[in-house]
Design an enzyme around this catalytic site. Structure first.
Site, short mmCIF file in Angstrom:
data_model
loop_
_atom_site.label_atom_id
_atom_site.label_comp_id
_atom_site.label_asym_id
_atom_site.label_seq_id
_atom_site.Cartn_x
_atom_site.Cartn_y
_atom_site.Cartn_z
CG HIS A 132 -1.45 1.58 1.72
ND1 HIS A 132 -0.70 2.18 2.61
CD2 HIS A 132 -2.53 2.13 1.09
CE1 HIS A 132 -1.17 3.43 2.67
NE2 HIS A 132 -2.46 3.38 1.94
CG ASN A 134 -1.76 7.26 1.38
OD1 ASN A 134 -2.04 8.35 1.89
ND2 ASN A 134 -2.13 6.17 2.15
CG HIS A 166 11.59 -1.12 7.17
ND1 HIS A 166 10.68 -0.21 7.86
CD2 HIS A 166 10.95 -2.28 7.04
CE1 HIS A 166 9.75 -0.73 8.16
NE2 HIS A 166 9.54 -1.94 7.76
N GLY A 279 -18.20 11.66 -0.17
CA GLY A 279 -19.09 11.34 -1.23
C GLY A 279 -18.31 11.03 -2.64
#
Length: 296
Positions: A132, A134, A166, A279
């Site tokens: 993951h 972001n 890492h 939304g």
């Protein structure tokens, strides 16, 4: 007051788009170069790109982005690389959450702008770790900040892979101050933790949120290097593991670990909660969920 930050918003959203393009190209190159081992006889995967939109409560345009998803490739079973730039008025629940985090002036003026990139990869070969990543920028009339990071989620752990992942991140963070890597690593260890399972989601990485030192340029540069660290941290692991043989026990371990991943994203992940509360396109927000998972 942060004024409108028009130039800064434009630079940040352009950077997230550039990073998206680099990652998509790199992942498709991995598909093309996988010529031996499991799944190598399949067609090389390609991203399907779909525009996403956000509509405000009054029906007006409130921004959007691109959802790029690859399914059923040689290397990637499902991977999404999404970018967005959205704006509007925070709803009551989002205002309450922001106020609880110490964001000033939300009740008086709940306007916001947010842009970022979000990536989740679920792999064909269980020896290849899920991942993951972001990075994002958030703006309100009274505040701005950056957030993001990346973390590795193997179902079959290799110590040398964890060290490499890492190490690449630390190499990109150290120029911004040697205190940052241990700080952001600790934050990731605490954030990517599943309390109801009493365990971490994976083997960690780096994470930050609400980053505002008062120096926008410095904080943006740090955010860019968090993004730049991703490919050199992750791609060598996939090149090393994608051709390894596996059987049912390894595949079973992968599906169970994916269930753990889904639990975290649906129950705890801050980005998932924010995307649904404001939304944004539900398919884009829930892109992180694996194609198949298992619970025992």
């Amino acid at each position: 007051m942060t004024e409108t930050f028009t130039a800064e918003k434009s630079r940040a959203s352009a950077w997230f788009h550039q990073l998206r393009d680099e990652i998509v190209a790199s992942f498709e190159a991995l598909e093309d170069s996988h010529c031996e081992g499991p799944f190598s006889d399949q067609s090389a995967g390609r991203f399907e790109v779909t525009p996403t939109t956000r509509t405000s409560d009054d029906g007006s345009d409130a921004g959007g982005g691109l959802m790029s998803v690859m399914r059923g490739g040689r290397v990637f079973e499902k991977v999404g690389v999404n970018i967005s730039a959205v704006h509007g008025t925070l709803g009551a629940a989002a205002q309450k959450a922001m106020a609880a985090r110490g964001v000033p002036g939300i009740a008086e003026n709940p306007q916001f702008w947010a842009s970022g990139i979000s990536l989740v990869a679920h792999m064909q070969n269980p020896h290849c770790p899920a991942v993951h990543m972001n990075t994002r920028m958030f703006w309100t009339p009274n505040a701005w900040w950056f957030g993001g990071g990346s973390d590795l989620n193997p179902c079959l752990e290799y110590d040398e892979d964890t060290v490499h992942f890492h190490g690449a991140q630390q190499a990109h963070l150290d120029p911004h101050g040697t205190e940052l890597y241990p700080e952001l690593k600790k934050w990731a260890d605490e954030y990517f933790y599943i309390p109801h399972r009493n365990r971490a989601r994976g083997v960690g990485g780096i994470f930050m949120d609400d980053r505002n030192t008062g120096d926008w340029e410095a904080d943006f540069a740090l955010t860019q290097d968090i993004g730049r660290a991703f490919l050199p941290a992750y791609v060598p692991l996939i090149e090393k593991r994608r051709s390894l043989p596996f059987g049912e026990p390894e595949k079973d371990a992968q599906l169970i670990h994916r269930g753990l991943y889904a639990e975290y994203n649906l129950v705890y992940d801050r980005g998932t909660k924010f995307g649904l509360a404001t939304g944004h396109d539900a398919n884009a927000v829930l892109m992180s969920l694996p194609p198949m998972a298992k619970w025992v």
